[in-house]
Design a protein around this motif. Structure first.
Motif, PDB file in Angstrom:
ATOM      1  N   ASP A 112       0.842  -1.201   0.000  1.00 23.90           N
ATOM      2  CA  ASP A 112       0.000   0.000   0.000  1.00 23.90           C
ATOM      3  C   ASP A 112       0.875   1.248   0.000  1.00 23.90           C
ATOM      4  O   ASP A 112       0.620   2.210  -0.740  1.00 23.90           O
ATOM      5  N   LEU A 113       1.931   1.232   0.836  1.00 26.54           N
ATOM      6  CA  LEU A 113       2.849   2.368   0.895  1.00 26.54           C
ATOM      7  C   LEU A 113       3.580   2.559  -0.434  1.00 26.54           C
ATOM      8  O   LEU A 113       3.821   3.691  -0.864  1.00 26.54           O
ATOM      9  N   ALA A 114       3.929   1.455  -1.083  1.00 23.22           N
ATOM     10  CA  ALA A 114       4.591   1.552  -2.383  1.00 23.22           C
ATOM     11  C   ALA A 114       3.688   2.237  -3.395  1.00 23.22           C
ATOM     12  O   ALA A 114       4.141   3.055  -4.204  1.00 23.22           O
ATOM     13  N   ASP A 115       2.408   1.913  -3.368  1.00 28.67           N
ATOM     14  CA  ASP A 115       1.464   2.521  -4.303  1.00 28.67           C
ATOM     15  C   ASP A 115       1.285   4.011  -4.024  1.00 28.67           C
ATOM     16  O   ASP A 115       1.147   4.817  -4.956  1.00 28.67           O
ATOM     17  N   GLU A 116       1.300   4.385  -2.755  1.00 28.33           N
ATOM     18  CA  GLU A 116       1.093   5.787  -2.375  1.00 28.33           C
ATOM     19  C   GLU A 116       2.336   6.633  -2.537  1.00 28.33           C
ATOM     20  O   GLU A 116       2.265   7.863  -2.582  1.00 28.33           O
ATOM     21  N   CYS A 117       3.507   5.995  -2.642  1.00 26.80           N
ATOM     22  CA  CYS A 117       4.781   6.713  -2.601  1.00 26.80           C
ATOM     23  C   CYS A 117       5.048   7.497  -3.888  1.00 26.80           C
ATOM     24  O   CYS A 117       4.902   6.960  -4.997  1.00 26.80           O
ATOM     25  N   GLU A 118       5.467   8.750  -3.752  1.00 21.45           N
ATOM     26  CA  GLU A 118       5.818   9.583  -4.911  1.00 21.45           C
ATOM     27  C   GLU A 118       7.239   9.303  -5.393  1.00 21.45           C
ATOM     28  O   GLU A 118       7.530   9.415  -6.588  1.00 21.45           O
ATOM     29  N   ASP A 119       8.134   8.935  -4.477  1.00 23.24           N
ATOM     30  CA  ASP A 119       9.536   8.680  -4.822  1.00 23.24           C
ATOM     31  C   ASP A 119       9.648   7.301  -5.476  1.00 23.24           C
ATOM     32  O   ASP A 119       9.340   6.288  -4.849  1.00 23.24           O
ATOM     33  N   PRO A 120      10.091   7.216  -6.731  1.00 24.03           N
ATOM     34  CA  PRO A 120      10.134   5.914  -7.411  1.00 24.03           C
ATOM     35  C   PRO A 120      11.108   4.927  -6.782  1.00 24.03           C
ATOM     36  O   PRO A 120      10.928   3.711  -6.911  1.00 24.03           O
ATOM     37  N   TYR A 121      12.129   5.442  -6.089  1.00 28.58           N
ATOM     38  CA  TYR A 121      13.116   4.543  -5.474  1.00 28.58           C
ATOM     39  C   TYR A 121      12.630   4.027  -4.121  1.00 28.58           C
ATOM     40  O   TYR A 121      12.827   2.856  -3.793  1.00 28.58           O
ATOM     41  N   MET A 122      11.994   4.902  -3.336  1.00 28.11           N
ATOM     42  CA  MET A 122      11.397   4.430  -2.092  1.00 28.11           C
ATOM     43  C   MET A 122      10.248   3.455  -2.367  1.00 28.11           C
ATOM     44  O   MET A 122      10.000   2.535  -1.584  1.00 28.11           O
ATOM     45  N   ARG A 123       9.588   3.646  -3.496  1.00 30.29           N
ATOM     46  CA  ARG A 123       8.550   2.695  -3.897  1.00 30.29           C
ATOM     47  C   ARG A 123       9.130   1.285  -3.976  1.00 30.29           C
ATOM     48  O   ARG A 123       8.533   0.319  -3.522  1.00 30.29           O
ATOM     49  N   LEU A 124      10.337   1.167  -4.537  1.00 38.03           N
ATOM     50  CA  LEU A 124      10.980  -0.140  -4.637  1.00 38.03           C
ATOM     51  C   LEU A 124      11.477  -0.635  -3.284  1.00 38.03           C
ATOM     52  O   LEU A 124      11.546  -1.845  -3.052  1.00 38.03           O
ATOM     53  N   VAL A 125      11.839   0.277  -2.395  1.00 34.75           N
ATOM     54  CA  VAL A 125      12.225  -0.114  -1.037  1.00 34.75           C
ATOM     55  C   VAL A 125      11.046  -0.795  -0.345  1.00 34.75           C
ATOM     56  O   VAL A 125      11.179  -1.875   0.252  1.00 34.75           O
ATOM     57  N   TYR A 126       9.872  -0.184  -0.406  1.00 33.59           N
ATOM     58  CA  TYR A 126       8.688  -0.774   0.225  1.00 33.59           C
ATOM     59  C   TYR A 126       8.323  -2.106  -0.431  1.00 33.59           C
ATOM     60  O   TYR A 126       7.994  -3.087   0.259  1.00 33.59           O
ATOM     61  N   ALA A 127       8.371  -2.139  -1.754  1.00 38.61           N
ATOM     62  CA  ALA A 127       7.972  -3.357  -2.467  1.00 38.61           C
ATOM     63  C   ALA A 127       8.918  -4.516  -2.169  1.00 38.61           C
ATOM     64  O   ALA A 127       8.477  -5.639  -1.899  1.00 38.61           O
ATOM     65  N   SER A 128      10.218  -4.270  -2.195  1.00 35.66           N
ATOM     66  CA  SER A 128      11.173  -5.345  -1.933  1.00 35.66           C
ATOM     67  C   SER A 128      11.108  -5.792  -0.475  1.00 35.66           C
ATOM     68  O   SER A 128      11.265  -6.985  -0.174  1.00 35.66           O
TER      69      SER A 128
END
Length: 466
Positions: A112-128
């Motif tokens: 959910d946080l990955a989907d909401e995240c604006e930063d494309p790199y932090m998005r991958l941090v949450y997803a991984s």
């Protein structure tokens, strides 16, 4: 790809990332000759001073069970033993593989946080980090039950996630031959933020007192806000001391999560267990942009927590930034026999099951339920009964020239390459959404006692009339 990433990732993590090829192995204690077994080793991850024979006798097995099981299994050394042999219930946990697939949803808030995240790199941090969380469950040394063909598992009451998994095809062991059609499970989950799809099978290599496990699967997640598609390549696992000694699991290898839309990716290195437990559980790596430049470093332990910090082009932490914890494992019940989390216990509970549960659901398996109640004798007999019924259905299906047709998933034309072989991909057909909506709107739900529902994944209703 991995070696190129390691060269780019200098400084702070360079020695850690490159250590995969140089790490010492855990303490090996050969029982060859000591106990009359050839070519076996007991591996103690903590090292220690016990002699090999003392260590070999530890674990869940009685000596007579060890002897019997070893005599049966030694002919399979070097083979893929996925569903090839009937295994004793003493090594099982009261959960099927479909339920274990659902355990990944415990920390769905990370996606959910990955989907909401604006930063494309932090998005991958949450997803991984989301994908890493399942390895806490893999730390358990009990084997889940192989799903019966047609078995399902459904979950609708966690974080807005609707989850359905189904066993689409199996290998069935019979006295003369083994069907080589690969066993595959398919799963689908969805909430307001993401869609998760997996086709899963494993390839194994039996090595006597250990087992290598290779995950031949395809996992895709679509984030709903921007339509970003994420792809997972997980690391292999190794189970040590299957028969002799205390069983434990290591996950030595590389995980890659790729943003298929932008080309950004995460490469994480799961360190192998070294001497006296050094490096055990540790995970280190980087988030890279599409040009393969490191942007965020990640570090932690797959059985504990993960953290991250922005980094420079050399992989060093950026001045003025701090390490941020992204995920930490939830509290678990103390002294739990199977090392279950509170969430894992909910996966088995009929009290938290959906209304009008599918009769094919894993919760209703009589062997699983008997094992949960610590009745090993009944669990063993029920397991044998279900396996024989599965074989009988296979004989009928072949005599009719029919094939099993999954209910909630369809085979697609996609063939996904993996590091360990190609995979036929199953896709969710959407019919479960219609079924669940009809069940939830039904007026007579309260009249059904799910505890009296008989487990029924079968294609043919009455074998006597077939």
């Amino acid at each position: 790809m991995a070696s190129q990433d390691k060269k780019q990732a200098g400084g702070f993590f360079a020695s850690i990332a490159s250590s995969l090829s140089n790490f010492g192995s855990a303490m090996h204690k050969s029982v060859n000759g000591l106990l009359g077994y050839e070519g076996l080793e007991v591996i103690n991850p903590e090292g220690g001073t016990e002699d090999a024979e003392e260590e070999a006798h530890k674990g869940r097995w009685k000596q007579e069970d060890r002897d019997s099981y070893w005599k049966m299994m030694q002919k399979y050394i070097g083979s893929d033993v996925t569903s090839m042999v009937t295994l004793p219930v003493i090594i099982f946990e009261p959960m099927s593989m479909l339920q274990k697939m659902a355990e990944l949803m415990e920390y769905s808030y990370l996606m959910d946080l990955a989907d909401e995240c604006e930063d494309p790199y932090m998005r991958l941090v949450y997803a991984s980090s989301f994908f890493i969380t399942i390895y806490y469950a893999c730390r358990r040394t009990w084997k889940p039950f192989n799903p019966i063909l047609g078995e399902t598992y459904e979950m609708v009451n966690h974080g807005g996630v609707k989850f359905i998994a189904e066993q689409c095809c199996v290998i069935i062991a019979i006295p003369v031959q083994v069907s080589h059609h690969p066993p595959m499970s398919a799963g689908h989950a969805e909430n307001d933020h993401f869609v998760y799809d997996i086709t899963s099978k494993v390839k194994t290599k039996f090595l006597g007192n250990s087992l290598d496990i290779y995950p031949l699967g395809r996992t895709r997640v679509t984030l709903k806000r921007d339509g970003v598609v994420l792809d997972l390549v997980p690391p292999p696992s190794k189970v040590h001391n299957l028969i002799f000694g205390r069983t434990w699991v290591d996950v030595p290898g590389e995980m890659i999560v790729t943003n298929m839309t932008t080309g950004d990716k995460v490469v994480l290195y799961f360190q192998p267990c070294g001497w006296f437990g050094s490096g055990r559980f540790e995970v280190d790596g980087y988030v890279y942009n599409a040009a393969e430049e490191p942007k965020i470093l990640m570090t932690g332990k797959w059985n504990e927590s993960m953290s991250c910090q922005p980094c420079d082009m050399e992989g060093e932490p950026l001045p003025g930034t701090e390490m941020k914890e992204v995920w930490r494992v939830a509290e678990s019940p103390e002294n739990d026999k199977f090392q279950y989390t509170h969430f894992a216990h909910k996966l088995n509970s009929l009290d938290t099951a959906p209304k009008k549960l599918l009769a094919s659901d894993s919760r209703l398996r009589p062997d699983r339920y008997a094992l949960e109640k610590d009745d090993l004798s009944k669990a063993g007999s029920e397991k044998s009964r279900l396996e024989e019924r599965q074989r009988a259905e296979k004989r009928i299906r072949e005599s009719k020239g029919q094939q099993h047709i999954p209910r909630w998933f369809d085979p697609s034309s996609d063939v996904a390459p993996t590091p360990w072989g190609d995979l036929e991909v199953y896709q969710y057909n959407g019919k479960y959404d219609e079924h669940r909506a009809a069940m939830d709107s039904s007026d007579n739900i309260g009249e059904i006692d799910v505890r009296s529902t008989e487990f029924n994944p079968w294609q043919y209703g009455n074998l006597a009339t077939e």
